[in-house]
Each structure stands twice: as C-alpha cells, then as structure tokens.
Design a protein around this motif. Structure first.
Motif, PDB file in Angstrom:
ATOM      1  N   LEU A 270      11.668 -42.501  -0.694  1.00 52.90           N
ATOM      2  CA  LEU A 270      12.807 -41.823  -0.089  1.00 52.90           C
ATOM      3  C   LEU A 270      12.881 -42.311   1.350  1.00 52.90           C
ATOM      4  CD1 LEU A 270      14.837 -39.405  -0.848  1.00 52.90           C
ATOM      5  CD2 LEU A 270      13.451 -38.113   0.762  1.00 52.90           C
TER       6      LEU A 270
ATOM      7  N   LEU B 256      17.288 -42.675  -2.135  1.00 58.03           N
ATOM      8  CA  LEU B 256      16.138 -42.942  -2.990  1.00 58.03           C
ATOM      9  C   LEU B 256      16.134 -44.393  -3.448  1.00 58.03           C
ATOM     10  CD1 LEU B 256      13.762 -41.384  -4.343  1.00 58.03           C
ATOM     11  CD2 LEU B 256      15.287 -41.009  -6.297  1.00 58.03           C
TER      12      LEU B 256
ATOM     13  N   SER C 270       8.584 -38.162  -0.180  1.00 57.04           N
ATOM     14  CA  SER C 270       8.866 -37.741  -1.559  1.00 57.04           C
ATOM     15  C   SER C 270       7.763 -36.901  -2.183  1.00 57.04           C
ATOM     16  CB  SER C 270       9.149 -38.961  -2.447  1.00 57.04           C
ATOM     17  OG  SER C 270       8.156 -39.957  -2.311  1.00 57.04           O
TER      18      SER C 270
ATOM     19  N   LEU D  85       9.829 -34.353  -4.400  1.00 55.25           N
ATOM     20  CA  LEU D  85      10.411 -34.883  -5.632  1.00 55.25           C
ATOM     21  C   LEU D  85       9.390 -34.866  -6.765  1.00 55.25           C
ATOM     22  CD1 LEU D  85      12.385 -37.942  -4.205  1.00 55.25           C
ATOM     23  CD2 LEU D  85      13.176 -35.601  -4.574  1.00 55.25           C
TER      24      LEU D  85
ATOM     25  N   ALA E 133       8.177 -39.352  -6.164  1.00 54.54           N
ATOM     26  CA  ALA E 133       9.233 -40.119  -6.809  1.00 54.54           C
ATOM     27  C   ALA E 133       8.686 -41.066  -7.865  1.00 54.54           C
ATOM     28  CB  ALA E 133      10.016 -40.900  -5.755  1.00 54.54           C
TER      29      ALA E 133
ATOM     30  N   ALA F  47       8.144 -39.028 -10.847  1.00 53.64           N
ATOM     31  CA  ALA F  47       9.435 -38.684 -11.437  1.00 53.64           C
ATOM     32  C   ALA F  47      10.034 -39.858 -12.204  1.00 53.64           C
ATOM     33  CB  ALA F  47      10.396 -38.218 -10.350  1.00 53.64           C
TER      34      ALA F  47
ATOM     35  N   LEU G  11      15.024 -28.865  -2.177  1.00 51.31           N
ATOM     36  CA  LEU G  11      16.218 -29.632  -2.558  1.00 51.31           C
ATOM     37  C   LEU G  11      17.470 -28.770  -2.494  1.00 51.31           C
ATOM     38  CD1 LEU G  11      14.736 -31.670  -5.550  1.00 51.31           C
ATOM     39  CD2 LEU G  11      15.150 -32.437  -3.215  1.00 51.31           C
TER      40      LEU G  11
ATOM     41  N   GLY H 237      16.405 -35.859  -1.181  1.00 47.47           N
ATOM     42  CA  GLY H 237      15.181 -35.128  -0.842  1.00 47.47           C
ATOM     43  C   GLY H 237      15.459 -34.170   0.294  1.00 47.47           C
TER      44      GLY H 237
END
Length: 329
Positions: free
Chosen positions: A115, A122, A146, A150, A157, A160, A235, A257
């Motif tokens: 991020l 992103l 992140s 996230l 991330a 994710a 978020l 984010g």
C-alpha cells in the motif's frame, strides 16, 4: 513495554549477533511469522533498516526492478545494493515484466510497496508475482501500511492476495504504524532469513531493537489476533474520511487502506492547510517535494479504528476551513 524494560533494560546493549538478542526477540519473530503466514521472520530496529537489508542482500549481483512510487527506504536500498536498477512506472506490471525479460543479469528482484504511503493505492501483487515467477525473479513487498489493516484480521496485502505461502515472496513490515511500537521485520523462507543474518549489514552491525518496543509489538499482534474486527473499522473510517473530503470539493482517492491523501498542489498551500488542521485540533502529515512530485503536495490523513463521530465532526471542521482557504488562495 514497561514490564519488559524493567526485566531486560531500556536498551538492547548490542547488535543481534553479539549481545542484543533476547528471548523476547525470538518470541516476536515466531509470533509475526505465525500471524502473517510466513515461514520465518527477522526483527530489525526499524522498518527502514529491514528494507535496506532485504534489497541490498537479496539484490546483490541482480537486477533490481523498483516501482516509481516506492518509499524512500526502498530507493536508498536500491542505491546501496550497487546493482543495476530499473525504475518502472507506478503499478505498471507490463513494464516490470519487460525489464525482467530484457535483463543481462542471471538473478532479479522486483520490489514494491504493498500500500503506497502517500497516494494510498494498492500494488497489483498477484499480477506482479505472476510476472516475477515467469521471469525467474523474487518479489519483495513492503507491507508497512498494509499489515494490521488489510487481509483477514490484518494479516497484510500479501496474505489477502493469497501469496503468504509463496517462497518466492519476501515481505518487510514496520512495527511502528498499525502495531504502535517501533522497529521492523523481514518475513520469508528460512533461506532468506539465513541470508539476511549472514549478509544483511543493517542487521549485523545495528543495535538490536529495545526490549520495551519488542514487548509492545508482541502485545499489539496479540490484540490483532484477539480482535480481528479492528482492521475493518479502519477501512470504514478511511472511506468516511475520503467521502467527507470529496463532499467539501477536495481532491482525494478511494482509499485501499488507512491512508487518505488530500491533494492541494503547491507546497505553500499544503503547509498552510496543515497549520489550519492543527488549529482545529487535527494532526495530519504534510507531504511536499521531494516526497511527492511537483504539483502534488498534499495532506495525509490516516484513519484509525477508534475514530468516533465526534472525531469526524472535528475533522470536518478542519477540512472545511482548508477548503475555504483553498478557494481564497
């Protein structure tokens, strides 16, 4: 943190390889790896130094492909690597793959923020990883903004994107943002960790992270584990901040984010806006060249999970004053 300071002292006394490593450091490394789905972790005294170690050690005698929007610590790491560096346009996977395909070196690494720290957008991590794999390269991802925000429960991330178990992915993290402490870490396969222990100069020669900071980060990871709803609140608050700014006619983005930039253009405008926010009781970051391109000076709002409706009302008042100031300038 205070209990750790009483038990272990206020400082680590030396580098990790001399007298600086404690049982706390080992516990934090185990906890970070387990939480993020990594095979191993190595703790540094800052995220900046984690990036220096990862890029200089893993990018030695290799092509380093770096996103144009990467953090200054990555830029400095690229310079210190003494390797050929190609800077590709922001989030441009095609340019990354072309740079890898055209290289003269046997090895290569691709390095990117997950991020991005100012624009709050992103990186296309799945696509970058696929390109890196096709070209026989390693992907290094800076998860400073992140992890904790996230992914499932704040696992980042990379998690994710379904890449947490990929041995061709190396992550760097900071302990000073969502985890509220200080320090950094590199997450990766055992071979990566061993390489950094033996060749990462910012690990070998730097004093270890202070025990109090280690304990604080450990506690923060436990809080994230026990309260997995917190990243979702972040978020939600970020999207509310962005909507508030847009309602006032200010330029912002759709945040991926916690980072919500308010683009104001000239440095003088951004500096004046930061003062106005402070006068209204709102502390914000103020970014201007060389941190951002000319004409893109901005404020950076950073959402947090416990922003209340009263807090949002105060922020609205501050941004209203900024919008009015911008119209009159």
């Amino acid at each position: 943190a205070s209990a750790a300071a009483f038990e272990w002292g206020t400082g680590a006394t030396g580098s990790r390889l001399v007298t600086g490593s404690t049982a706390l450091h080992a516990r934090l490394e185990e906890r970070l790896a387990a939480f993020t789905g990594a095979e191993g972790a190595l703790v540094f005294s800052s995220g900046y130094l984690a990036n220096l170690a990862a890029v200089t050690a893993l990018g030695r005698d290799a092509l380093v492909v770096s996103d144009a929007g990467n953090h200054a610590s990555i830029v400095d790491a690229c310079r210190l690597s003494r390797s050929p560096v190609t800077v590709t346009p922001h989030r441009d996977v095609t340019a990354v793959e072309k740079a890898l395909a055209d290289r003269d070196t046997e090895h290569a690494i691709v390095v990117t923020d997950a991020l991005f720290s100012v624009d709050g957008d992103l990186a296309p991590l799945a696509e970058l990883h696929a390109a890196a794999v096709r070209q026989g390269a390693l992907l290094v991802v800076d998860e400073a903004h992140s992890v904790g925000v996230l992914g499932a429960g704040g696992r980042g991330a990379v998690h994710a994107a379904g890449l947490a178990g990929e041995r061709s992915v190396v992550r760097t993290v900071t302990l000073s943002k969502s985890l509220g402490s200080q320090g950094g870490a590199v997450l990766g396969a055992p071979e990566v960790i061993e390489t950094l222990i033996n060749t990462g100069r910012s690990f070998i020669f730097d004093t270890a992270l202070a025990p109090g900071s280690v304990a604080a980060a450990l506690t923060a990871v436990d809080i994230l584990h026990n309260q997995p709803e917190l990243p979702g609140h972040v978020l939600t608050r970020a999207k509310e901040l962005a909507a508030l700014a847009r309602d006032l006619g200010l330029e912002t983005n759709d945040p991926a984010g916690a980072v919500v930039p308010i683009v104001l253009g000239q440095p003088e405008t951004a500096l004046r806006a930061a003062v106005i926010c402070a006068e209204h009781g709102v502390r914000v970051g103020c970014f201007r060249p060389p941190s951002v391109p000319v004409g893109r000076s901005c404020l950076r709002l950073t959402a947090r999970a416990n922003l209340s409706s009263d807090d949002l009302a105060v922020i609205r008042g501050a941004l209203t004053a900024v919008a009015e100031m911008k119209v009159t300038m």
